[in-house]
Design a protein around this motif. Structure first.
Motif, PDB file in Angstrom:
ATOM      1  N   GLU A  40      46.955  12.427  33.474  1.00  0.00           N
ATOM      2  CA  GLU A  40      45.907  12.173  32.480  1.00  0.00           C
ATOM      3  C   GLU A  40      46.080  12.988  31.201  1.00  0.00           C
ATOM      4  N   PRO A  42      47.365  14.128  27.596  1.00  0.00           N
ATOM      5  CA  PRO A  42      47.875  13.313  26.473  1.00  0.00           C
ATOM      6  C   PRO A  42      49.302  13.675  26.079  1.00  0.00           C
ATOM      7  N   ASP A  47      47.239   9.913  21.375  1.00  0.00           N
ATOM      8  CA  ASP A  47      46.909   9.717  22.789  1.00  0.00           C
ATOM      9  C   ASP A  47      45.679  10.560  23.175  1.00  0.00           C
ATOM     10  N   SER A  51      42.065   9.273  24.469  1.00  0.00           N
ATOM     11  CA  SER A  51      41.453   9.671  25.746  1.00  0.00           C
ATOM     12  C   SER A  51      40.035  10.228  25.521  1.00  0.00           C
ATOM     13  N   LYS A  54      37.765   7.335  25.276  1.00  0.00           N
ATOM     14  CA  LYS A  54      37.497   6.707  26.586  1.00  0.00           C
ATOM     15  C   LYS A  54      36.463   7.522  27.370  1.00  0.00           C
TER      16      LYS A  54
END
Ligand SMILES: Cc1cc2nc3c(=O)[nH]c(=O)nc-3n(C[C@H](O)[C@H](O)[C@H](O)COP(=O)(O)OP(=O)(O)OC[C@H]3O[C@@H](n4cnc5c(N)ncnc54)[C@H](O)[C@@H]3O)c2cc1C
Length: 570
Positions: A40, A42, A47, A51, A54
């Motif tokens: 998980e 980045p 990235d 995340s 999200k």
């Protein structure tokens, strides 16, 4: 609202538009060194930002579908006390479980302990979002950030023991206040003694007003140095509920944040662990703990202001009087515009503060593993000072705004606003505590005033004046500059009077003037980048701030040593 993050463009803007964000991520991810160790983690900046988006999307979804719909029931039921143990309102468990199942705990903790390694700025956004749904629940959930203090000052054994538990959803509390030690924590008397026989520390005494006082893991401020009476005799301890020894004597009946249990605690020879060094409990560790918590209350306040705005605008569009929607009356529209302007200005201050905190904390963390380069040390010093100066502004101003916005939200509702059926009365009641706990607004002024008198805020304002703005905002910029000149002139006059009592009397006015000018600049920067989101708020806020600065300047012009007696009520 379908999603409390995605539906509020202003939060996304704050995360995506600061030039500091790239540096924050680079420091927090330490050049992305986790990318090969954790799926998980980045790979790069884009990235990482994806995340964060999200994670906040998940929080926004849980708040929309679980926390906010549960808020009225939690408020009505409140927590219960039986045989010294607290049970939350039933739907609080639903809220907590939703957060735990989604992995939304230990948000800022490193991945090696099971955390998400999020920057404080992103955690602050999560906090704000949760508070918009239910500020009482936010209190319980956000106490997870006490773990930051244990991470910073505990030893490795303590980190390994406690941090994974918090990441899995165990809750925390900060046990500071006592009947005779509120604003003045130097007076804490809860006794810590070393038990030679069992090779451990023991706590005896009482605490009051402790949020989530029956938590799993407590950070406790206690007097470890017998015979002392000031802050230098206090140390910080970790109490683990699994060891027993602390009971809840009562849960307070409160005006607001009903879902959050506020507890009176009794410590009976409770086993505990020393965290960090003796005698640094208040001076170093609790100061750090409270700075984190103050940022949390600033986020809670912004969340409440957002909730006030949501309720006010929805009602004003729907309610008709004299044949039209009440939002069409300028008097109503003005109230709602003022709520939005204070919300946007306060939010800009909140996230700027969070970003400053992020940079210095990430550098401090790196310094635990290696010696910082000279330019990194300078950066750490710069951002640590900015964070220290901005935190009391963000907490004090946003909490006062949440109160004002809650009040105006009720006013927009007319008589219905006074009825329990409408959420605005809960928002108003919940907002009231924000300007009291984690240091009252008066104590935020005490923390901030040295940055007025030593010229630090003036310097920050001067730096902000150098930033370019959209051509059409040059006139606005000139108005803000004129406000700053008034602030500087008032500061100089108070300093020149050289009278401590007068200085203390004037402090709140100077504090607010500095905050008003700083928020104008931050909002102007936002409006330069996104006029469609912030253009109107900027103009409304500058009108409000100009009037406030004028009011303070007029009042300060009247305050002089001869007036002091009129302000002494014995
Ligand atoms: C719902 C709730 C939850 C809380 N949660 C926690 C918690 O989790 N943990 C915890 O440890 N505590 C908690 N507290 C305690 C809270 O932090 C204190 O109530 C707060 O700091 C104020 O202290 P006090 O109530 O003793 O008021 P006092 O310190 O008695 O203040 C009374 C008034 O005097 C003013 N005043 C005091 N000193 C000064 C000064 N030097 N200059 C100017 N004005 C001053 C204050 O601004 C205030 O207006 C909570 C309190 C409440 C109500």
């Amino acid at each position: 609202m379908a999603n409390y993050y995605n539906d509020i463009n202003e939060i996304k803007f704050e995360l995506e538009n600061s030039p500091l964000m790239e540096r924050i991520v680079e420091l927090k991810e330490r050049q992305y060194e986790d990318k090969d160790k954790y799926d998980e983690a980045p790979q790069d900046f884009a990235d990482a930002m994806d995340s964060y988006d999200k994670v906040l999307d998940i929080v926004g979804d849980i708040v929309a579908n679980v926390v906010a719909p549960n808020a009225e029931a939690v408020d009505a039921e409140g927590p219960h006390l039986e045989k010294g143990r607290v049970t939350y309102a039933s739907k609080t468990y639903e809220n907590l479980n939703a957060m735990i199942q989604a992995g939304m705990n230990g948000m800022t903790m490193p991945r090696r302990y099971g955390g998400l390694n999020l920057p404080v700025t992103v955690y602050t956004a999560a906090n704000e979002i949760v508070s918009t749904g239910d500020a009482g629940f936010e209190n319980i959930w956000s106490l997870q950030d006490c773990i930051e203090t244990l991470y910073c000052f505990g030893n490795e054994e303590q980190r390994e023991k406690y941090i994974p538990r918090v990441c899995k959803g165990e809750t925390m509390s900060m046990d500071l206040t006592e009947p005779d030690a509120g604003s003045d924590l130097q007076s804490v008397m809860l006794k810590a003694t070393y038990d030679e026989e069992n090779n451990c520390w023991r706590l005896n005494g009482a605490k009051r007003f402790i949020t989530n006082g029956d938590s799993d893991i407590h950070l406790v401020l206690a007097r470890s140095e017998a015979g002392t009476r000031d802050g230098r005799g206090l140390s910080m301890f970790i109490y683990d509920k699994r060891d027993g020894g602390v009971d809840v004597r009562r849960i307070e009946n409160k005006l607001g944040i009903h879902g959050s249990p506020t507890c009176e605690l009794v410590y009976k020879n409770a086993k505990c662990e020393l965290c960090g060094d003796r005698k640094l409990g208040l001076i170093k560790y609790v100061m750090s703990l409270m700075n984190g918590a103050r940022l949390g209350i600033a986020a809670q306040s912004v969340g409440l202001s957002q909730a006030a705005y949501n309720e006010a605008i929805a009602y004003a569009r729907d309610r008709k009087q004299f044949g039209k929607a009440i939002i069409e009356f300028p008097a109503v529209a003005e109230m709602i515009s003022n709520i939005k302007a204070r919300l946007d200005a306060g939010r800009a201050l909140l996230y700027q503060t969070a970003r400053y905190v992020d940079i210095y904390k990430a550098l401090e963390d790196i310094a635990r593993d290696r010696k910082l380069e000279p330019e990194e040390r300078a950066e750490l010093k710069q951002y640590s000072r900015l964070a220290d100066a901005f935190t009391p502004l963000a907490k004090g101003m946003n909490s006062e705004y949440a109160n004002q916005n809650g009040y105006d939200c009720i006013q927009v509702h007319g008589g219905s606003g006074f009825m329990l059926e409408y959420a605005c009365q809960r928002i108003y009641r919940d907002a009231r505590i924000t300007s009291i706990y984690e240091g009252t607004t008066q104590l935020q002024t005490v923390a901030a005033i040295r940055y007025v008198t030593n010229g630090f805020y003036s310097q920050v304002i001067e730096d902000y004046e150098q930033l370019p703005v959209a051509a059409e905002l040059e006139g606005t910029k000139a108005r803000i500059k004129a406000m700053a000149e008034k602030f500087n002139a008032c500061t100089a006059a108070v300093k020149e009077a050289d009278n401590q009592e007068l200085h203390d009397l004037c402090a709140r006015h100077l504090y607010e003037m500095a905050a008003d000018v700083i928020m104008c600049h931050l909002l102007m920067q936002n409006a330069t980048k996104a006029p469609e989101l912030f253009g109107k708020s900027l103009q409304v806020y500058v009108n409000l701030a100009e009037a406030e600065v004028e009011k303070h300047a007029t009042l300060l012009g009247k305050l002089n040593p001869e007036q002091l007696d009129n302000y002494r009520q014995q």
